[in-house]
Design a protein around this motif. Structure first.
Motif, mmCIF file in Angstrom:
data_model
loop_
_atom_site.group_PDB
_atom_site.id
_atom_site.type_symbol
_atom_site.label_atom_id
_atom_site.label_comp_id
_atom_site.label_asym_id
_atom_site.label_seq_id
_atom_site.Cartn_x
_atom_site.Cartn_y
_atom_site.Cartn_z
ATOM 1 N N LEU A 69 84.240 46.994 65.610
ATOM 2 C CA LEU A 69 84.551 48.604 65.354
ATOM 3 C C LEU A 69 86.008 48.356 65.384
ATOM 4 C CD1 LEU A 69 81.987 50.531 67.113
ATOM 5 C CD2 LEU A 69 82.830 51.103 65.309
ATOM 6 N N SER A 70 86.945 47.746 66.900
ATOM 7 C CA SER A 70 88.097 47.605 66.372
ATOM 8 C C SER A 70 89.264 47.458 65.295
ATOM 9 C CB SER A 70 88.868 47.262 68.069
ATOM 10 O OG SER A 70 88.229 45.769 68.474
ATOM 11 N N MET A 71 88.197 46.274 64.476
ATOM 12 C CA MET A 71 88.848 45.437 63.573
ATOM 13 C C MET A 71 89.568 46.480 62.089
ATOM 14 S SD MET A 71 87.482 42.065 63.299
ATOM 15 C CE MET A 71 88.026 40.255 64.461
ATOM 16 N N ILE A 72 88.462 47.811 62.302
ATOM 17 C CA ILE A 72 88.695 48.416 61.224
ATOM 18 C C ILE A 72 89.862 48.567 60.997
ATOM 19 C CG2 ILE A 72 87.948 51.006 60.001
ATOM 20 C CD1 ILE A 72 85.070 49.893 60.607
ATOM 21 N N SER A 73 90.266 49.755 62.897
ATOM 22 C CA SER A 73 91.652 50.392 63.088
ATOM 23 C C SER A 73 93.176 49.326 62.674
ATOM 24 C CB SER A 73 92.181 50.430 64.747
ATOM 25 O OG SER A 73 93.243 50.920 64.536
ATOM 26 N N GLY A 74 93.082 48.050 62.467
ATOM 27 C CA GLY A 74 94.341 46.998 62.100
ATOM 28 C C GLY A 74 94.296 47.754 60.265
ATOM 29 N N PRO A 75 93.366 47.042 59.854
ATOM 30 C CA PRO A 75 94.257 47.343 58.201
ATOM 31 C C PRO A 75 94.741 48.691 58.015
ATOM 32 C CG PRO A 75 91.656 46.085 58.935
ATOM 33 C CD PRO A 75 92.367 46.834 60.383
ATOM 34 N N PHE A 76 93.608 49.700 58.635
ATOM 35 C CA PHE A 76 93.772 51.145 58.346
ATOM 36 C C PHE A 76 95.460 51.357 58.634
ATOM 37 C CE2 PHE A 76 94.346 55.384 60.440
ATOM 38 C CZ PHE A 76 94.426 56.047 59.070
ATOM 39 N N VAL A 77 96.153 50.818 59.606
ATOM 40 C CA VAL A 77 97.001 51.281 60.065
ATOM 41 C C VAL A 77 98.038 50.979 59.004
ATOM 42 C CG1 VAL A 77 99.126 51.315 62.646
ATOM 43 C CG2 VAL A 77 96.921 51.668 63.025
ATOM 44 N N ALA A 78 97.573 49.232 58.885
ATOM 45 C CA ALA A 78 98.752 48.703 58.699
ATOM 46 C C ALA A 78 98.683 49.114 56.575
ATOM 47 C CB ALA A 78 98.831 47.203 58.009
ATOM 48 N N ARG A 79 98.362 49.552 55.685
ATOM 49 C CA ARG A 79 97.956 49.886 54.904
ATOM 50 C C ARG A 79 98.001 50.981 54.985
ATOM 51 N NH1 ARG A 79 97.150 45.761 51.128
ATOM 52 N NH2 ARG A 79 95.636 44.464 51.953
ATOM 53 N N ALA A 80 98.184 52.098 55.874
ATOM 54 C CA ALA A 80 98.663 53.094 55.720
ATOM 55 C C ALA A 80 100.413 53.598 56.019
ATOM 56 C CB ALA A 80 98.206 54.476 56.946
ATOM 57 N N ALA A 81 100.828 52.261 56.846
ATOM 58 C CA ALA A 81 102.333 51.934 57.457
ATOM 59 C C ALA A 81 103.075 52.122 55.920
ATOM 60 C CB ALA A 81 102.764 50.986 57.663
ATOM 61 N N ALA A 82 102.235 51.225 54.952
ATOM 62 C CA ALA A 82 102.676 50.738 53.603
ATOM 63 C C ALA A 82 102.699 51.731 52.469
ATOM 64 C CB ALA A 82 102.283 49.423 52.932
ATOM 65 N N ALA A 83 102.036 52.566 52.359
ATOM 66 C CA ALA A 83 101.294 53.424 51.529
ATOM 67 C C ALA A 83 102.730 54.440 51.831
ATOM 68 C CB ALA A 83 99.906 53.711 51.662
ATOM 69 N N GLU A 84 102.110 55.378 50.410
ATOM 70 C CA GLU A 84 102.992 56.515 50.065
ATOM 71 C C GLU A 84 101.747 57.775 51.429
ATOM 72 O OE1 GLU A 84 102.949 57.482 45.834
ATOM 73 O OE2 GLU A 84 104.442 56.067 46.178
ATOM 74 N N PRO A 85 102.705 58.858 51.515
ATOM 75 C CA PRO A 85 101.997 60.424 51.962
ATOM 76 C C PRO A 85 100.461 60.561 51.703
ATOM 77 C CG PRO A 85 104.571 60.773 52.492
ATOM 78 C CD PRO A 85 104.135 59.271 51.387
ATOM 79 N N ALA A 86 101.011 61.005 50.044
ATOM 80 C CA ALA A 86 99.321 60.827 49.518
ATOM 81 C C ALA A 86 98.148 60.097 49.938
ATOM 82 C CB ALA A 86 100.150 61.682 48.261
ATOM 83 N N ALA A 87 98.556 59.237 49.933
ATOM 84 C CA ALA A 87 97.574 58.158 49.785
ATOM 85 C C ALA A 87 96.740 58.146 51.134
ATOM 86 C CB ALA A 87 97.758 56.188 49.687
ATOM 87 N N LEU A 88 96.776 58.581 52.394
ATOM 88 C CA LEU A 88 96.815 58.745 53.295
ATOM 89 C C LEU A 88 96.003 59.411 53.495
ATOM 90 C CD1 LEU A 88 99.372 59.381 56.025
ATOM 91 C CD2 LEU A 88 98.258 57.611 55.687
ATOM 92 N N PRO A 89 94.537 60.544 52.612
ATOM 93 C CA PRO A 89 93.406 61.253 53.215
ATOM 94 C C PRO A 89 92.599 60.451 52.800
ATOM 95 C CG PRO A 89 94.905 62.793 52.003
ATOM 96 C CD PRO A 89 95.979 61.351 51.972
ATOM 97 N N ALA A 90 92.609 58.964 51.834
ATOM 98 C CA ALA A 90 91.907 58.064 50.783
ATOM 99 C C ALA A 90 91.464 57.625 52.159
ATOM 100 C CB ALA A 90 92.453 57.802 49.797
#
Length: 443
Positions: free
Chosen positions: A289-310
């Motif tokens: 379960l905790s392993m899902i958080s790391g990729p989410f945070v990394a991808r969110a940091a590299a993404a544009e705000p419009a991509a965050l809801p997805a």
């Protein structure tokens, strides 16, 4: 190189209403990384059970109790030695550019020194006579903490470099290697040294390989460091964030260190063996379960705000599915699997595993909250919530252990998980509204 790695694992399209292909593509990459890490978590959990089954069959119960307590302490102290740099790297390496490599290498040196100090401090307060049978095991424990600290830090480093699948393969290789080495060392040692050596040697090899790749920029990492210009926040802001992150890490580390010591103190090393082996299964599904958080945070940091809801949508769907699978694994499969270790292991841990199965279902809001506060960089309230959670679990466990045995640990987690949901429901709603508003404005 990045494009090739991103295509290694194919996943179904995620349609979240953004209507923007690149946003859905970001979500797909996040899900691919998460799937790989979850696979690693499942493999680690399965092989972890086999690992401790082999230990239980080849070593005395007292040796298994000492080994499981030492391993939990070493992994926790190793996480503490990271000084919150793991979550920091996941959040900021995607935008750190060439600065990231220097920061990673310097951090490794600091982490090694801190790990040695923390191990020495633990040995000063822990019941050494009950946990270690000779000086060699004490030295081995210190080495294990240092190695595990570097091994854990590199999980987050690779995730921050958008190489989550490398982390997955690294952990799978470690799970296989430590099982093979346990079979080897089990013929040489008849005490907890067999477990510590089997755990430490492959972790040291893996950490060394990753360090060489980062130093030389091999396997395409040079292009990763050079692909963006550093856009880090001001230093003062980063320091404040590191302090909050480390506070959360310290609070989270209190439970894996304190609860096993409470079990040893109140119930003895035999019950500690039952607890340690069963808690390996709990920790395994929690790790997934905790392993899902790391990729989410990394991808969110590299993404544009419009991509965050997805991304939020994809993370939540994964968490719900994995939590349901974790509950089934702990509630139905784990109690049967414990019979492989002996009926005494199964009889003493069945109720604990059932309660922790229910707890997994209640943990989803907490993981969603943890990912959101790291992306939004609002960590102070999260620190307060985690502190309250840890204090509650320790207090309830301490008071209930003499009366309920190992079941007390499960009840303590269950009660405090309910309390956490009540504490974070409002902040989650507020952050989701802010993310939607930012996405609409960016679009």
């Amino acid at each position: 190189m990045t494009a090739q790695l991103e295509s290694d694992i194919s996943v179904g399209d995620i349609h979240t209403g953004t209507g923007t292909p690149e946003h859905d593509d970001t979500a797909r990459h996040f899900v691919a990384d998460s799937h790989a890490l979850m696979l690693a978590g499942v493999v680690n959990g399965g092989l972890g059970l086999v690992f401790w089954a082999v230990a239980a069959r080849t070593l005395p119960v007292e040796a298994v109790g000492r080994a499981s307590t030492s391993v939990m302490a070493a992994t926790t102290l190793g996480a503490l030695s990271n000084l919150s740099m793991g979550p920091f790297f996941e959040r900021f390496l995607p935008t750190a550019g060439a600065t990231g490599r220097v920061l990673i290498l310097r951090t490794h040196l600091v982490v090694a020194a801190v790990a040695a100090l923390l191990a020495a401090g633990y040995l000063a307060v822990a019941p050494r006579g009950e946990l270690f049978t000779d000086t060699g095991q004490v030295v081995m424990f210190v080495v294990t903490v240092v190695v595990v600290g570097a091994f854990a830090l590199q999980d987050s480093v690779l995730i921050g470099l958008l190489r989550g699948r490398w982390t997955a393969w690294k952990n799978i290789a470690h799970a296989v290697a430590k099982l093979v080495l346990l079979l080897v060392f089990g013929f040489v040692y008849t005490d907890s040294a067999a477990v510590l050596l089997a755990w430490t040697v492959p972790a040291a090899v893996a950490a060394g390989v990753v360090t060489v790749l980062i130093t030389t920029g091999g396997a395409g990492l040079r292009r990763v460091f050079d692909r963006v210009t550093a856009t880090l926040p001001p230093a003062r802001s980063l320091v404040r964030e590191c302090v909050s992150l480390y506070g959360i890490v310290v609070v989270n580390a209190l439970l894996p260190v304190t609860v096993p010591l409470l079990v040893v103190h109140e119930l003895g090393v035999t019950e500690a063996a039952y607890f340690g082996v069963s808690w390996t299964l709990v920790a395994g599904v929690t790790l997934v379960l905790s392993m899902i958080s790391g990729p989410f945070v990394a991808r969110a940091a590299a993404a544009e705000p419009a991509a965050l809801p997805a991304l939020v949508h994809g993370q939540t769907r994964l968490l719900v599915a994995v939590a349901a699978a974790a509950a089934i694994a702990l509630g139905a499969i784990a109690p049967v699997a414990m019979i492989l270790l002996g009926t005494q292991y199964a009889d003493n841990t069945r109720a604990l595993l059932w309660i922790m199965a229910v707890t997994q279902l209640l943990s989803v809001p907490g993981y969603v909250f943890g990912g959101l506060v790291r992306v939004r960089r609002t960590l102070r309230y999260a620190l307060c919530v985690q502190a309250g959670m840890a204090a509650g679990v320790i207090g309830l466990t301490w008071s209930l252990l003499p009366h309920l045995g190992l079941t007390a640990v499960g009840l303590a987690y269950l009660v405090m998980e309910f309390a956490m949901i009540l504490a974070i429901a409002g902040p989650i709603r507020r952050m989701l509204r802010e993310i939607d508003a930012d996405a609409r404005e960016a679009a």
